[in-house]
Write a protein that holds these residues in place. Structure first.
Motif, PDB file in Angstrom:
ATOM      1  N   MET A  64      42.390  11.009  58.727  1.00 28.50           N
ATOM      2  CA  MET A  64      41.495  10.858  58.210  1.00 28.50           C
ATOM      3  C   MET A  64      41.463  12.237  58.021  1.00 28.50           C
ATOM      4  O   MET A  64      41.278  13.240  58.979  1.00 28.50           O
ATOM      5  CB  MET A  64      40.802  10.292  58.285  1.00 28.50           C
ATOM      6  N   ALA A  65      41.051  13.204  56.581  1.00 34.29           N
ATOM      7  CA  ALA A  65      40.816  14.550  56.555  1.00 34.29           C
ATOM      8  C   ALA A  65      39.688  14.382  56.082  1.00 34.29           C
ATOM      9  O   ALA A  65      38.577  13.874  55.309  1.00 34.29           O
ATOM     10  CB  ALA A  65      41.488  15.187  55.050  1.00 34.29           C
ATOM     11  N   TRP A  66      38.976  15.847  57.036  1.00 33.24           N
ATOM     12  CA  TRP A  66      37.609  15.643  56.558  1.00 33.24           C
ATOM     13  C   TRP A  66      37.158  17.425  56.551  1.00 33.24           C
ATOM     14  O   TRP A  66      38.474  18.315  56.667  1.00 33.24           O
ATOM     15  CB  TRP A  66      36.766  15.987  58.808  1.00 33.24           C
ATOM     16  N   SER A  67      36.122  17.998  56.476  1.00 30.67           N
ATOM     17  CA  SER A  67      35.242  19.725  56.270  1.00 30.67           C
ATOM     18  C   SER A  67      34.410  19.429  56.788  1.00 30.67           C
ATOM     19  O   SER A  67      33.660  18.305  56.069  1.00 30.67           O
ATOM     20  CB  SER A  67      35.732  19.311  54.529  1.00 30.67           C
ATOM     21  N   ALA A  68      34.199  20.745  57.110  1.00 28.49           N
ATOM     22  CA  ALA A  68      33.021  21.140  57.344  1.00 28.49           C
ATOM     23  C   ALA A  68      32.253  21.694  57.089  1.00 28.49           C
ATOM     24  O   ALA A  68      32.922  22.617  56.289  1.00 28.49           O
ATOM     25  CB  ALA A  68      32.861  21.310  59.256  1.00 28.49           C
ATOM     26  N   THR A  69      30.729  22.415  57.497  1.00 25.91           N
ATOM     27  CA  THR A  69      30.152  22.951  56.181  1.00 25.91           C
ATOM     28  C   THR A  69      30.083  24.076  57.463  1.00 25.91           C
ATOM     29  O   THR A  69      29.418  24.129  58.064  1.00 25.91           O
ATOM     30  CB  THR A  69      28.787  22.322  55.987  1.00 25.91           C
ATOM     31  N   TRP A  79      39.692  20.239  59.472  1.00 25.91           N
ATOM     32  CA  TRP A  79      41.255  19.327  59.700  1.00 25.91           C
ATOM     33  C   TRP A  79      41.023  17.424  59.954  1.00 25.91           C
ATOM     34  O   TRP A  79      40.550  17.441  58.721  1.00 25.91           O
ATOM     35  CB  TRP A  79      40.353  19.206  61.088  1.00 25.91           C
ATOM     36  N   LYS A  80      42.126  17.229  60.635  1.00 22.98           N
ATOM     37  CA  LYS A  80      42.436  15.745  60.193  1.00 22.98           C
ATOM     38  C   LYS A  80      42.184  15.200  61.258  1.00 22.98           C
ATOM     39  O   LYS A  80      42.979  15.624  62.464  1.00 22.98           O
ATOM     40  CB  LYS A  80      43.705  15.697  59.137  1.00 22.98           C
ATOM     41  N   CYS A 142      37.253  13.129  66.449  1.00 23.28           N
ATOM     42  CA  CYS A 142      38.785  13.347  66.165  1.00 23.28           C
ATOM     43  C   CYS A 142      39.419  14.097  66.550  1.00 23.28           C
ATOM     44  O   CYS A 142      40.432  14.090  66.710  1.00 23.28           O
ATOM     45  CB  CYS A 142      38.990  14.115  64.429  1.00 23.28           C
ATOM     46  N   ASN A 143      38.838  15.374  67.713  1.00 26.09           N
ATOM     47  CA  ASN A 143      39.780  16.377  68.316  1.00 26.09           C
ATOM     48  C   ASN A 143      40.435  16.199  70.083  1.00 26.09           C
ATOM     49  O   ASN A 143      41.233  16.644  70.670  1.00 26.09           O
ATOM     50  CB  ASN A 143      39.501  17.274  67.876  1.00 26.09           C
ATOM     51  N   CYS A 144      39.423  15.279  70.502  1.00 27.73           N
ATOM     52  CA  CYS A 144      38.959  15.577  71.888  1.00 27.73           C
ATOM     53  C   CYS A 144      39.259  13.862  72.876  1.00 27.73           C
ATOM     54  O   CYS A 144      39.004  12.331  72.224  1.00 27.73           O
ATOM     55  CB  CYS A 144      37.950  16.136  72.399  1.00 27.73           C
ATOM     56  N   ALA A 145      39.864  13.843  73.680  1.00 25.98           N
ATOM     57  CA  ALA A 145      40.440  12.828  74.563  1.00 25.98           C
ATOM     58  C   ALA A 145      39.796  13.084  75.908  1.00 25.98           C
ATOM     59  O   ALA A 145      39.523  11.982  76.786  1.00 25.98           O
ATOM     60  CB  ALA A 145      42.100  13.251  74.378  1.00 25.98           C
ATOM     61  N   THR A 146      39.640  13.864  76.532  1.00 30.94           N
ATOM     62  CA  THR A 146      38.620  13.908  77.788  1.00 30.94           C
ATOM     63  C   THR A 146      37.593  15.259  77.561  1.00 30.94           C
ATOM     64  O   THR A 146      37.906  16.093  76.756  1.00 30.94           O
ATOM     65  CB  THR A 146      39.344  14.535  78.394  1.00 30.94           C
ATOM     66  N   ILE A 147      37.035  14.769  78.336  1.00 26.94           N
ATOM     67  CA  ILE A 147      35.573  16.373  78.913  1.00 26.94           C
ATOM     68  C   ILE A 147      36.486  17.881  79.379  1.00 26.94           C
ATOM     69  O   ILE A 147      36.178  18.854  78.949  1.00 26.94           O
ATOM     70  CB  ILE A 147      34.599  15.905  79.662  1.00 26.94           C
ATOM     71  N   ASP A 148      37.495  17.544  79.989  1.00 29.69           N
ATOM     72  CA  ASP A 148      38.813  18.666  79.859  1.00 29.69           C
ATOM     73  C   ASP A 148      38.531  19.748  78.992  1.00 29.69           C
ATOM     74  O   ASP A 148      38.936  20.806  78.515  1.00 29.69           O
ATOM     75  CB  ASP A 148      39.649  18.646  81.303  1.00 29.69           C
ATOM     76  N   GLU A 149      39.504  18.743  77.465  1.00 38.92           N
ATOM     77  CA  GLU A 149      39.362  18.747  76.286  1.00 38.92           C
ATOM     78  C   GLU A 149      38.161  19.630  75.537  1.00 38.92           C
ATOM     79  O   GLU A 149      38.543  20.647  75.185  1.00 38.92           O
ATOM     80  CB  GLU A 149      40.107  17.882  75.738  1.00 38.92           C
ATOM     81  N   VAL A 150      37.503  18.942  75.880  1.00 41.30           N
ATOM     82  CA  VAL A 150      36.152  19.140  74.631  1.00 41.30           C
ATOM     83  C   VAL A 150      35.900  20.834  75.935  1.00 41.30           C
ATOM     84  O   VAL A 150      35.275  22.218  75.050  1.00 41.30           O
ATOM     85  CB  VAL A 150      34.771  18.639  75.506  1.00 41.30           C
ATOM     86  N   ARG A 151      35.971  21.173  77.000  1.00 45.30           N
ATOM     87  CA  ARG A 151      35.336  22.140  77.566  1.00 45.30           C
ATOM     88  C   ARG A 151      36.766  23.552  76.655  1.00 45.30           C
ATOM     89  O   ARG A 151      35.932  24.777  76.578  1.00 45.30           O
ATOM     90  CB  ARG A 151      35.070  22.280  78.772  1.00 45.30           C
ATOM     91  N   LYS A 152      37.752  22.764  76.758  1.00 47.51           N
ATOM     92  CA  LYS A 152      38.633  24.139  76.524  1.00 47.51           C
ATOM     93  C   LYS A 152      38.641  24.132  74.729  1.00 47.51           C
ATOM     94  O   LYS A 152      38.878  25.283  74.671  1.00 47.51           O
ATOM     95  CB  LYS A 152      39.951  23.144  76.417  1.00 47.51           C
ATOM     96  N   PRO A 343      41.672  -1.388  62.058  1.00 50.53           N
ATOM     97  CA  PRO A 343      42.332  -0.797  61.735  1.00 50.53           C
ATOM     98  C   PRO A 343      42.475   1.042  61.973  1.00 50.53           C
ATOM     99  O   PRO A 343      40.878   1.531  61.708  1.00 50.53           O
ATOM    100  CB  PRO A 343      42.085  -0.644  59.260  1.00 50.53           C
ATOM    101  N   LEU A 344      43.530   1.343  62.902  1.00 47.01           N
ATOM    102  CA  LEU A 344      43.175   2.790  63.233  1.00 47.01           C
ATOM    103  C   LEU A 344      43.630   3.879  62.046  1.00 47.01           C
ATOM    104  O   LEU A 344      43.826   4.920  62.701  1.00 47.01           O
ATOM    105  CB  LEU A 344      43.956   2.923  64.826  1.00 47.01           C
ATOM    106  N   ASP A 345      44.944   3.720  61.260  1.00 52.71           N
ATOM    107  CA  ASP A 345      45.579   4.464  60.598  1.00 52.71           C
ATOM    108  C   ASP A 345      44.872   4.543  59.243  1.00 52.71           C
ATOM    109  O   ASP A 345      44.772   3.484  58.631  1.00 52.71           O
ATOM    110  CB  ASP A 345      46.768   4.327  60.304  1.00 52.71           C
ATOM    111  N   GLY A 346      45.184   4.776  58.513  1.00 54.19           N
ATOM    112  CA  GLY A 346      44.693   5.146  56.626  1.00 54.19           C
ATOM    113  C   GLY A 346      43.890   6.715  56.645  1.00 54.19           C
ATOM    114  O   GLY A 346      43.845   7.683  56.992  1.00 54.19           O
ATOM    115  N   ASP A 347      43.536   6.331  55.253  1.00 59.99           N
ATOM    116  CA  ASP A 347      43.243   7.999  54.688  1.00 59.99           C
ATOM    117  C   ASP A 347      41.914   7.843  54.759  1.00 59.99           C
ATOM    118  O   ASP A 347      40.819   9.011  53.837  1.00 59.99           O
ATOM    119  CB  ASP A 347      44.387   8.180  53.739  1.00 59.99           C
TER     120      ASP A 347
END
Length: 371
Positions: A64-69, A79-80, A142-152, A343-347
């Motif tokens: 899914m497409a997102w946009s920040a302010t 991002w997607k 949307c973008n992180c799977a682990t705390i290590d990724e969050v920190r990075k 459903p885990l896929d879609g727009d």
């Protein structure tokens, strides 16, 4: 392709600003972690607000497409989503207040009043990397799977404060983030600097800053789950007044510091459950101690009209099995949502009713019989 385009969060901020201008801000949210003997992890959270959030469970698919302010209402980072996630929305906006993604990462914002948070200054040339305080939880899910990724990944963002026009202020939050292993961090923007800090106690509330809450635990260093023993004062033996005497002095009011202390002791001294079922059950039992009925926390709205900060909904996340349990103020029966069954896929997102659902009490009258 459905997109929550650049004005999505501008609209969200505008609706939130109107909402906040008519209500008492949520200052009483509490969250706590449970880790079972087999490593299963659950997280329970209560959401308090002074006026109805009318939340439903939002399920946002991967792709899914997102946009920040960015500051000044400009367009920020786009991002997607890499991962699907689910969690309660609010105010009719397709934006979560908290949630868990398909990898078991949980992220939630907790209210911070004005003066506690200060966001970095963002140069206009960096607006394309800007993520407002209202976007951060969504971006993490949307973008992180682990705390290590969050920190990075978080240090590469430009965390921005989005101003609420009608209040001439910023909506302020700090964040609790945890992965499926139980590792947890707090993200705060203090003095214009963003910090990602380990959370060793696994609980969270509101103001002040997380470091202050940890330091405040030193005021309760004598508390124990074990009952106090009798002791002598001169020739008089002082005996405890029954069960729970080891926690005598545990604060019981609804302020964020008191709730933090209570949550820290409850979550870290309760007997560990054996497995995921036990973790969910314990989470439900622990968070029940933080429910605030309407009228126990009072404020004044426009024209001095009474407003009541109360527990509008409670969630318990099973991070191991990717399941969400929720109940509301009007319906105390927990309902379950399995991420594997939606459903885990879609727009575009889909929604499960949460607000305004009446309880269906099970009638067991017919089971009456002699022992």
């Amino acid at each position: 392709m459905f997109s929550l385009c650049c004005f999505r969060l501008s609209l969200f901020a505008l609706s939130l600003s109107l909402f906040l201008s008519l209500s008492v801000p949520a200052r009483a949210c509490t969250g706590l972690r449970v880790i079972a003997e087999d490593g299963s992890v659950a997280f329970a959270r209560s959401l308090e607000f002074g006026s109805p959030t009318k939340s439903d469970i939002m399920i946002a698919p991967r792709g899914m497409a997102w946009s920040a302010t960015a500051p000044d209402g400009k367009e920020g980072l786009k991002w997607k989503s890499k991962y699907a996630f689910m969690g309660p929305d609010a105010f009719g906006q397709a934006s979560p207040l908290e949630g868990m993604n398909e990898k078991g990462l949980y992220a939630a914002g907790f209210w911070m009043p004005a003066g506690e948070s200060e966001f970095p200054k963002i140069a206009k040339e960096d607006y394309g990397r800007a993520v407002s305080q209202m976007d951060l939880g969504t971006w993490l899910l949307c973008n992180c799977a682990t705390i290590d990724e969050v920190r990075k990944l978080v240090p590469a963002l430009k965390l921005a404060g989005a101003k609420v026009p009608s209040l001439n202020m910023y909506t302020l939050v700090h964040w609790y983030v945890m992965d499926a292993t139980g590792k947890a961090v707090v993200i705060e923007s203090m003095g214009g600097k963003v910090a990602v800090t380990d959370n060793p106690v696994g609980v969270f509330t509101n103001a002040p800053s997380f470091g202050w809450h940890l330091e405040n635990l030193r005021n309760y260093v004598s508390l124990r789950p074990d009952n106090a023993q009798p002791f002598k004062l001169g020739d008089y033996t002082v005996k405890p007044l029954g069960e729970g005497s080891g926690l005598l002095g545990l604060p019981g009011d609804q302020t964020p510091p008191s709730r933090f202390v209570r949550a820290a002791f409850y979550a870290n001294t309760a007997l560990k459950p054996a497995d995921a079922d036990g973790a969910v059950n314990l989470g439900m039992n622990l968070i029940a101690n933080f429910t605030i009925p309407r009228g126990l926390s009072r404020g004044a709205g426009p024209n001095n009209r009474p407003e009541y900060d109360y527990t509008q909904w409670t969630t318990v996340y099973d991070l191991s099995r990717k399941e969400l349990y929720f109940r509301t103020y009007e319906n105390q029966d927990y309902s379950r949502v399995r991420l594997s069954a939606v459903p885990l896929d879609g727009d575009k997102p889909v929604f499960i009713p949460m607000w305004g659902v009446k309880p269906a009490y099970k009638d067991v009258s017919a089971q009456a019989k002699p022992q």
